[in-house]
Scaffold this motif. Structure first.
Motif, PDB file in Angstrom:
ATOM      1  N   VAL A   2       0.858  -1.178   0.000  1.00  0.00           N
ATOM      2  CA  VAL A   2       0.000   0.000   0.000  1.00  0.00           C
ATOM      3  C   VAL A   2       0.897   1.231   0.000  1.00  0.00           C
ATOM      4  O   VAL A   2       2.070   1.172   0.387  1.00  0.00           O
ATOM      5  N   LYS A  95      -2.441  10.291   3.893  1.00  0.00           N
ATOM      6  CA  LYS A  95      -3.106   9.788   2.688  1.00  0.00           C
ATOM      7  C   LYS A  95      -2.727   8.330   2.460  1.00  0.00           C
ATOM      8  O   LYS A  95      -1.546   7.959   2.485  1.00  0.00           O
ATOM      9  N   THR A  97      -2.989   5.149  -0.224  1.00  0.00           N
ATOM     10  CA  THR A  97      -3.213   4.825  -1.634  1.00  0.00           C
ATOM     11  C   THR A  97      -3.174   3.317  -1.811  1.00  0.00           C
ATOM     12  O   THR A  97      -2.128   2.689  -1.613  1.00  0.00           O
ATOM     13  N   LEU A  98      -4.324   2.731  -2.166  1.00  0.00           N
ATOM     14  CA  LEU A  98      -4.380   1.294  -2.444  1.00  0.00           C
ATOM     15  C   LEU A  98      -4.147   1.026  -3.926  1.00  0.00           C
ATOM     16  O   LEU A  98      -3.377   0.144  -4.296  1.00  0.00           O
ATOM     17  N   THR A  99      -4.851   1.767  -4.777  1.00  0.00           N
ATOM     18  CA  THR A  99      -4.658   1.757  -6.223  1.00  0.00           C
ATOM     19  C   THR A  99      -4.778   3.212  -6.678  1.00  0.00           C
ATOM     20  O   THR A  99      -5.214   4.078  -5.906  1.00  0.00           O
ATOM     21  N   ALA A 101      -6.979   4.530  -8.250  1.00  0.00           N
ATOM     22  CA  ALA A 101      -8.381   4.945  -8.133  1.00  0.00           C
ATOM     23  C   ALA A 101      -8.894   4.889  -6.700  1.00  0.00           C
ATOM     24  O   ALA A 101      -9.982   5.392  -6.412  1.00  0.00           O
ATOM     25  N   ASP A 102      -8.128   4.278  -5.803  1.00  0.00           N
ATOM     26  CA  ASP A 102      -8.565   4.120  -4.414  1.00  0.00           C
ATOM     27  C   ASP A 102      -7.604   4.864  -3.500  1.00  0.00           C
ATOM     28  O   ASP A 102      -6.605   4.314  -3.032  1.00  0.00           O
ATOM     29  N   VAL A 103      -7.908   6.139  -3.266  1.00  0.00           N
ATOM     30  CA  VAL A 103      -7.066   7.005  -2.449  1.00  0.00           C
ATOM     31  C   VAL A 103      -7.912   7.584  -1.322  1.00  0.00           C
ATOM     32  O   VAL A 103      -9.015   8.089  -1.560  1.00  0.00           O
ATOM     33  N   PHE A 104      -7.397   7.510  -0.089  1.00  0.00           N
ATOM     34  CA  PHE A 104      -8.154   7.950   1.078  1.00  0.00           C
ATOM     35  C   PHE A 104      -7.362   9.006   1.833  1.00  0.00           C
ATOM     36  O   PHE A 104      -6.280   8.729   2.356  1.00  0.00           O
ATOM     37  N   ASP A 105      -7.908  10.218   1.870  1.00  0.00           N
ATOM     38  CA  ASP A 105      -7.275  11.290   2.627  1.00  0.00           C
ATOM     39  C   ASP A 105      -7.610  11.149   4.112  1.00  0.00           C
ATOM     40  O   ASP A 105      -8.691  10.682   4.478  1.00  0.00           O
TER      41      ASP A 105
END
Length: 313
Positions: A2, A95, A97-99, A101-105
């Motif tokens: 990740v 932050k 980042t899994l992919t 398109a999959d980003v979580f702040d």
């Protein structure tokens, strides 16, 4: 793998089914608790999106065990696992980042500065880097190959995934272990515990049977808490005893070699029995990470069962 921070740093984190908190080792790491890991240690000072959680915040209040570093108004977390390994440090957000398109702040995690009892080279706990874990419907193995056993609730904590373990077989023979040894205080499945933990009575019985089956291989001194070890340098082929876990609903789970021995040097030349005995009979039995490698593990939470199938990787 990740990504954490901005710019994101790639980290190998284990998926932990027995914990509520994601964490990774952070700089500065407190010596002598800097165990070797495969990835560079995360440096929060190098991330422009990193922030510490304050003492009086709602996020800090949700932790099960926390304290306040009053000088810096910083929330300090601590987690102690069933195998007595532990991590503590600064409760933080950054932050994730899994992919692409999959980003979580603002992802909440523990920035671990004192971490002890972890030996597999991972950077912390979140997702599996070795092994295969799936939730819900099976994705790899055929339905016929999956063995399901029911999940149980433990009196010591409803957050755990409990198993009704009743016995252990070695080479087809049931070890002389009363089922009550496992039922009190109970058995959990936990991918965050590297080496499985057994009650003292059960571990002694398993170790004795394993040693009896391994008399043709030279033993060597143990390594830390692993006390049943062998030198296999002069043995091109090795036959390990067959070990099976037996559950109360009749399901029998057979371990392959990766679930029976732990590799001391990364090869099959120095190996130890991949189980450890608890210090006290009142401690939880833990079906850990090493025994789940090379399996497909399926959590059917709605159906209150967990399934096992061979060939996860």
């Amino acid at each position: 793998m990740v990504g954490l921070g901005t710019p994101n740093k790639q980290l190998s984190l284990e998926f932990d089914t027995g914990s509520f908190l994601t964490w990774t080792r952070c700089q500065p790491c407190v010596s002598p608790c800097c165990y070797p890991q495969n990835d560079p240690i995360f440096d929060p000072a190098a991330s422009t999106s990193y922030a510490k959680i304050s003492c009086n915040s709602a996020e800090c209040a949700q932790l099960r065990r926390s304290q306040c570093s009053s000088a810096a108004n910083t929330c300090v977390y601590e987690v102690i696992y069933g195998d007595e390994s532990h991590t503590n440090g600064v409760f933080s957000k950054d932050k994730l980042t899994l992919t692409p398109a999959d980003v979580f702040d603002g992802f909440l995690f523990g920035c671990g500065q004192d971490n002890e009892g972890f030996h597999d080279g991972s950077a912390g706990l979140l997702a599996s880097s070795t092994g295969y874990l799936s939730f819900g419907s099976p994705t790899g193995a055929s339905n016929a190959a999956i063995k399901y056993t029911r999940l149980t609730t433990l009196s010591s904590g409803s957050t755990y995934y409990g198993l009704n373990l009743v016995g252990i077989n070695v080479n087809g023979q049931k070890l002389s272990i009363p089922a009550s040894v496992f039922s009190s205080p109970g058995t959990i499945i936990d991918s965050g515990t590297v080496i499985s933990r057994l009650p003292p009575t059960a571990f002694s019985a398993l170790r004795d049977a394993f040693q009896a089956a391994m008399t043709s291989y030279p033993s060597v001194p143990g390594d830390g808490f692993l006390d049943t070890c062998y030198d296999l340098n002069c043995n091109p082929t090795v036959t390990y005893p067959k070990i099976e876990f037996v559950f109360g609903d009749g399901v029998t789970l057979t371990l392959d070699a990766t679930g029976i021995v732990y590799l001391l040097d990364g090869t099959m030349k120095q190996v130890c029995l991949a189980f450890v005995g608890n210090d006290d009979a009142d401690e939880l039995t833990i079906f850990g990470n090493t025994q789940q490698k090379n399996m497909e593990v399926l959590y059917d939470v709605a159906g209150e069962r967990v399934g096992f199938a061979p060939g996860g990787c």
